[in-house]
Write a protein that holds these residues in place. Structure first.
Motif, PDB file in Angstrom:
ATOM      1  N   TRP A  80       6.308   7.040   6.128  1.00 21.00           N
ATOM      2  CA  TRP A  80       6.516   5.895   5.177  1.00 21.00           C
ATOM      3  C   TRP A  80       6.505   4.818   7.158  1.00 21.00           C
ATOM      4  N   LEU A 145       0.263   7.819  -0.438  1.00 18.19           N
ATOM      5  CA  LEU A 145       1.415   7.209   0.213  1.00 18.19           C
ATOM      6  C   LEU A 145       0.291   6.080   1.098  1.00 18.19           C
ATOM      7  N   THR A 148      -2.039   3.757   0.572  1.00 15.72           N
ATOM      8  CA  THR A 148      -1.208   1.921   0.458  1.00 15.72           C
ATOM      9  C   THR A 148      -0.486   2.050   1.895  1.00 15.72           C
ATOM     10  N   THR A 151      -4.183   0.471   3.079  1.00 16.84           N
ATOM     11  CA  THR A 151      -4.510  -0.487   1.757  1.00 16.84           C
ATOM     12  C   THR A 151      -3.072  -2.345   2.699  1.00 16.84           C
ATOM     13  N   VAL A 152      -2.628  -1.515   2.899  1.00 17.22           N
ATOM     14  CA  VAL A 152      -1.398  -2.681   4.160  1.00 17.22           C
ATOM     15  C   VAL A 152      -2.381  -3.265   5.090  1.00 17.22           C
ATOM     16  N   THR A 155      -5.619  -5.308   4.266  1.00 15.84           N
ATOM     17  CA  THR A 155      -5.261  -6.785   3.473  1.00 15.84           C
ATOM     18  C   THR A 155      -4.665  -7.451   4.632  1.00 15.84           C
ATOM     19  N   GLU A 175       5.689  -6.942   8.647  1.00 13.31           N
ATOM     20  CA  GLU A 175       5.553  -8.018   6.974  1.00 13.31           C
ATOM     21  C   GLU A 175       5.274  -7.684   5.873  1.00 13.31           C
ATOM     22  N   GLY A 176       3.591  -6.996   6.238  1.00  8.81           N
ATOM     23  CA  GLY A 176       3.246  -5.992   4.634  1.00  8.81           C
ATOM     24  C   GLY A 176       4.288  -4.850   4.525  1.00  8.81           C
ATOM     25  N   LEU A 179       7.571  -5.430   3.020  1.00  5.61           N
ATOM     26  CA  LEU A 179       7.632  -6.200   2.355  1.00  5.61           C
ATOM     27  C   LEU A 179       7.379  -4.875   0.480  1.00  5.61           C
ATOM     28  N   LEU A 180       6.046  -4.192   1.355  1.00  8.50           N
ATOM     29  CA  LEU A 180       6.841  -3.297   0.030  1.00  8.50           C
ATOM     30  C   LEU A 180       7.845  -1.325  -0.064  1.00  8.50           C
ATOM     31  N   GLN A 181       8.083  -1.887   1.580  1.00 10.87           N
ATOM     32  CA  GLN A 181       9.675  -0.794   1.381  1.00 10.87           C
ATOM     33  C   GLN A 181      11.020  -1.647   0.612  1.00 10.87           C
ATOM     34  N   TRP A 185       9.539  -4.498  -5.030  1.00  6.42           N
ATOM     35  CA  TRP A 185       8.346  -5.443  -4.356  1.00  6.42           C
ATOM     36  C   TRP A 185       8.472  -5.160  -5.571  1.00  6.42           C
ATOM     37  N   THR A 186       7.877  -4.705  -7.015  1.00  9.52           N
ATOM     38  CA  THR A 186       7.306  -4.232  -7.974  1.00  9.52           C
ATOM     39  C   THR A 186       7.891  -5.574  -9.089  1.00  9.52           C
ATOM     40  N   THR A 187       8.657  -5.851  -9.129  1.00  6.86           N
ATOM     41  CA  THR A 187       9.461  -6.738  -9.691  1.00  6.86           C
ATOM     42  C   THR A 187       9.359  -8.689  -9.717  1.00  6.86           C
ATOM     43  N   SER A 188       8.205  -8.371  -9.055  1.00  2.69           N
ATOM     44  CA  SER A 188       8.484 -10.150  -8.669  1.00  2.69           C
ATOM     45  C   SER A 188       7.664 -10.683  -9.957  1.00  2.69           C
TER      46      SER A 188
END
Lengths: 188, 188
Positions: A80, A145, A148, A151-152, A155, A175-176, A179-181, A185-188
């Motif tokens: 990553w 991976l 994604t 995609t960052v 986006t 920033e992107g 955020l993803l690491q 990030w999945t629980t917003s």
DNA sequence: TTCTAACTTGCACTCAGTGCACGCCGCGCT
DNA sequence: AGCGCGGCGTGCACTGAGTGCAAGTTAGAA
């Protein structure tokens, strides 16, 4: 497409990008491009498979650059992080081209939902490198991976104000990726 | 494209998908499609903006379906979970269409790197819903989350063996979503 | 019946993309 | 010099996508 001379290649691309940044993609015909570049219609299609290719095909020098950037990654670095740095360094090295392509897209609303960009073939090179570097993860994990990370970038690019330059783009990329690491990030 | 009758719309689409699944995308001309559908060339372009649209435009009924699926999400559910469930339920509800589209792609290597799929406009509907549901996250965060979910689907689709049916697709989707929400996913 | 609006169609046109054959030029060989 | 050859550019003719326009059809309202 058998590519003959890199000079001709760039001449065509520069003519095309210039016209398209001014008028927009749809308002420029292949006829216009070849007139500006001083070559024949048929020659254009010897270099580029279509009208979009002139925007998205990698520069003839790019594979060399990719290899250098990839080779410079320290061994053992998390994938990553490597992806994050690679995309930072690639956009730095090709800054003018990234900006010019963005200017074309800004002038061409008809390409708004076109997800292609300068780096498309770069990801292929990265994928190849990653899959022989890391024995651990499955092919699916690697693809996830890498896609994604892609995609960052995709986006962030449309939100980028070109006038802030590459530094502005890097702020968005950072920033992107950050955020993803972050763990939540999945629980917003 | 002003769409007149849903019946005609589906008639055209069914004819096109049938031919394309058999011969491949490039080997089917608009001429072939309209002949099979029993309409005129001009009418085809009244319903579809191009040749690709017949593959990727949403069914006239789809917006209704999207609204139902979205409305059924429990309040307070984490967005990532909602996205996971939405894509599961959407592919369930439209199983035959998902499969038929996949068959066309399998027969059409020329569309190999085409990232579009059945759900494209679905994501737009989701984005709209999400941005007015969650006041917390920034637009960038929302886009990242949604585009990442979209990436999971796009990554998983080409690896899906159509013969395993929708259940097989769901296994892959679950695997993808689970992987990305595991805490160590960026440190491989 | 007549008017109207929704829908379909034919026609003519522009432009992207391709196959093919030919022409030009620089090169090495004799 | 004369020859052949290969890389590259080009002209031509053709298919097929996509569009603007004007005319036609049909069903239903008045």
């Amino acid at each position: 497409m058998r590519q003959r001379s890199p000079e001709t290649w760039r001449q065509i691309r520069d003519s095309a990008v210039g016209l398209m940044a001014a008028r927009g993609f749809d308002a420029v015909s292949v006829e216009d491009i070849v007139a500006a570049a001083g070559i024949s219609r048929r020659t254009y299609f010897n270099y580029f498979a279509g009208k979009e290719s002139v925007l998205f095909d990698p520069d003839p020098e790019d594979p060399r650059l990719w290899a250098e950037l990839i080779a410079a990654r320290p061994p053992g670095e998390p994938l990553w992080t490597a992806l994050h740095q690679l995309i930072r360094e690639y956009t730095t090295a090709t800054a003018e081209r990234v900006i010019r392509q963005r200017l074309v897209l800004r002038a061409s609303p008809e390409l708004a939902d076109c997800s292609r960009n300068v780096c498309d073939r770069f990801w292929d090179a990265i994928r190849e490198w990653a899959s022989e570097r890391d024995a651990g993860p499955t092919e699916l994990q690697l693809d996830l991976l890498i896609n994604t990370a892609r995609t960052v970038l995709n986006t962030v690019l449309p939100r980028w104000d070109v006038d802030t330059g590459i530094a502005g783009l890097h702020r968005l990329i950072d920033e992107g990726f950050t955020l993803l690491q972050s763990p939540e990030w999945t629980t917003s």
